[in-house]
Design a protein around this motif. Structure first.
Motif, PDB file in Angstrom:
ATOM      1  N   UNK A 115      24.305  -0.602  -3.751  1.00  0.00           N
ATOM      2  CA  UNK A 115      24.671  -0.280  -2.376  1.00  0.00           C
ATOM      3  C   UNK A 115      23.710   0.686  -1.699  1.00  0.00           C
ATOM      4  N   UNK A 116      22.702   1.147  -2.414  1.00  0.00           N
ATOM      5  CA  UNK A 116      21.765   2.117  -1.863  1.00  0.00           C
ATOM      6  C   UNK A 116      20.858   1.482  -0.812  1.00  0.00           C
ATOM      7  N   UNK A 117      20.461   2.313   0.145  1.00  0.00           N
ATOM      8  CA  UNK A 117      19.576   1.913   1.237  1.00  0.00           C
ATOM      9  C   UNK A 117      18.203   2.547   1.032  1.00  0.00           C
ATOM     10  N   UNK A 118      17.153   1.841   1.424  1.00  0.00           N
ATOM     11  CA  UNK A 118      15.795   2.378   1.354  1.00  0.00           C
ATOM     12  C   UNK A 118      15.201   2.521   2.748  1.00  0.00           C
ATOM     13  N   UNK A 119      14.500   3.643   2.942  1.00  0.00           N
ATOM     14  CA  UNK A 119      13.713   3.863   4.150  1.00  0.00           C
ATOM     15  C   UNK A 119      12.273   4.078   3.702  1.00  0.00           C
ATOM     16  N   UNK A 120      11.390   3.204   4.118  1.00  0.00           N
ATOM     17  CA  UNK A 120       9.980   3.297   3.732  1.00  0.00           C
ATOM     18  C   UNK A 120       9.166   3.624   4.975  1.00  0.00           C
ATOM     19  N   UNK A 121       8.319   4.652   4.857  1.00  0.00           N
ATOM     20  CA  UNK A 121       7.576   5.177   5.993  1.00  0.00           C
ATOM     21  C   UNK A 121       6.086   4.964   5.783  1.00  0.00           C
ATOM     22  N   UNK A 122       5.441   4.313   6.730  1.00  0.00           N
ATOM     23  CA  UNK A 122       3.989   4.130   6.684  1.00  0.00           C
ATOM     24  C   UNK A 122       3.517   3.689   8.056  1.00  0.00           C
ATOM     25  N   UNK A 123       2.675   4.491   8.694  1.00  0.00           N
ATOM     26  CA  UNK A 123       2.193   4.108  10.025  1.00  0.00           C
ATOM     27  C   UNK A 123       1.388   2.814   9.983  1.00  0.00           C
ATOM     28  N   UNK A 124       0.517   2.690   8.982  1.00  0.00           N
ATOM     29  CA  UNK A 124      -0.283   1.465   8.900  1.00  0.00           C
ATOM     30  C   UNK A 124       0.543   0.292   8.399  1.00  0.00           C
ATOM     31  N   UNK A 125       1.462   0.568   7.485  1.00  0.00           N
ATOM     32  CA  UNK A 125       2.330  -0.474   6.951  1.00  0.00           C
ATOM     33  C   UNK A 125       1.635  -1.492   6.075  1.00  0.00           C
ATOM     34  N   UNK A 126       0.420  -1.193   5.623  1.00  0.00           N
ATOM     35  CA  UNK A 126      -0.323  -2.185   4.835  1.00  0.00           C
ATOM     36  C   UNK A 126      -0.759  -1.677   3.466  1.00  0.00           C
ATOM     37  N   UNK A 127      -0.552  -0.390   3.197  1.00  0.00           N
ATOM     38  CA  UNK A 127      -0.920   0.170   1.894  1.00  0.00           C
ATOM     39  C   UNK A 127      -0.249  -0.615   0.770  1.00  0.00           C
ATOM     40  N   UNK A 128      -0.982  -0.869  -0.313  1.00  0.00           N
ATOM     41  CA  UNK A 128      -0.459  -1.702  -1.401  1.00  0.00           C
ATOM     42  C   UNK A 128       0.842  -1.178  -1.984  1.00  0.00           C
ATOM     43  N   UNK A 129       0.922   0.127  -2.253  1.00  0.00           N
ATOM     44  CA  UNK A 129       2.136   0.654  -2.878  1.00  0.00           C
ATOM     45  C   UNK A 129       3.320   0.596  -1.922  1.00  0.00           C
ATOM     46  N   UNK A 130       3.058   0.727  -0.636  1.00  0.00           N
ATOM     47  CA  UNK A 130       4.122   0.638   0.372  1.00  0.00           C
ATOM     48  C   UNK A 130       4.707  -0.769   0.394  1.00  0.00           C
ATOM     49  N   UNK A 131       3.829  -1.767   0.457  1.00  0.00           N
ATOM     50  CA  UNK A 131       4.303  -3.158   0.498  1.00  0.00           C
ATOM     51  C   UNK A 131       4.922  -3.545  -0.835  1.00  0.00           C
TER      52      UNK A 131
END
Length: 254
Positions: A115-131
């Motif tokens: 039931x947990x929610x995730x919020x992922x923050x990245x201005x570029x949105x393309x960094x490998x670890x972010x995606x």
């Protein structure tokens, strides 16, 4: 702004304008993200925040701060050392955040519940670890809120082998309205000064928080919120509420 003008007043004016654009552009997505936050809290879930680089500043707006939600957890690179079995020297690698498999390792160390929610923050949105993290989150069935710059992410090619950007994977996408490259004031001869994404992103996070708590209260549900530990009795009150989520909230990291 007049071309070439560099001053505190110039940044204040441009920063205000950027914030106003972000507020206007995100009315619907703030409402959608607020609903996701409220549903997570009502289901005894935890909101996990993840970002690298300066995006960690926005994660700190979400996690463990006075006036914010108690069921929040920060995921960071330092978890490899603090909760994993890596030597501290691993953090000296300037390319660590691009390492294959990193996101899955961090996800596992967080130990999220369904039931947990995730919020992922990245201005570029393309960094490998972010995606990578976004892909793992969605494969595991979690809801995902992305906080990114749509201008920036659309201006650069995807880096991840999947061809995906963070914004492609989220259930709600908050646009911080920062320009490509983040900085606002053009410099003579090229380049720009004064990043704005942290300011606009912090505003959006607080708007989502207000929306979520408003929803919870309107539905007769509890909204567990931190009181400043620097107020009398604040620390003791917070500890009691944190105990409901024992082992699920992590405040460490650097």
């Amino acid at each position: 702004m007049a071309e070439g003008q560099i001053s505190a007043a110039a940044f204040a004016a441009e920063g205000r304008a950027a914030t106003e654009r972000a507020v206007a552009a995100n009315k619907d997505t703030v409402a959608a993200a607020g609903r996701l936050f409220a549903d997570c809290v009502a289901a005894d879930g935890v909101v996990h925040g993840f970002g690298t680089g300066h995006s960690q500043a926005t994660v700190l707006e979400i996690v463990g701060r006075a006036g914010g939600l108690i069921p929040t957890n920060r995921i960071g690179l330092a978890d490899l050392v603090l909760r994993g079995d890596e030597d501290r020297s691993v953090l000296d690698d300037p390319l660590l955040e691009r390492s294959p498999g990193l996101a899955r390792r961090l996800y596992d160390l967080a130990g999220p519940q369904p039931q947990d929610l995730f919020v992922i923050v990245s201005s570029s949105g393309v960094n490998n670890s972010i995606v990578d993290m976004a892909l793992h989150v969605k494969e595991a069935g979690h809801k995902l809120v992305a906080l990114t710059s749509l201008t920036h992410t659309r201006a650069v090619p995807p880096q991840h082998p999947s061809g995906k950007r963070l914004a492609d994977l989220a259930d709600a996408v908050l646009d911080n309205c920062a320009p490509a490259g983040d900085a606002l004031l053009p410099l003579p001869g090229g380049g720009a000064l004064c990043g704005v994404s942290t300011i606009t992103s912090a505003t959006l996070v607080q708007m989502v928080l207000a929306e979520a708590v408003g929803i919870l209260l309107s539905e007769g549900k509890e909204a567990p919120v931190y009181v400043s530990a620097n107020l009398p009795g604040g620390h003791e009150r917070n500890i009691v509420l944190e105990q409901r989520y024992a082992g699920r909230l992590h405040r460490g990291g650097f």
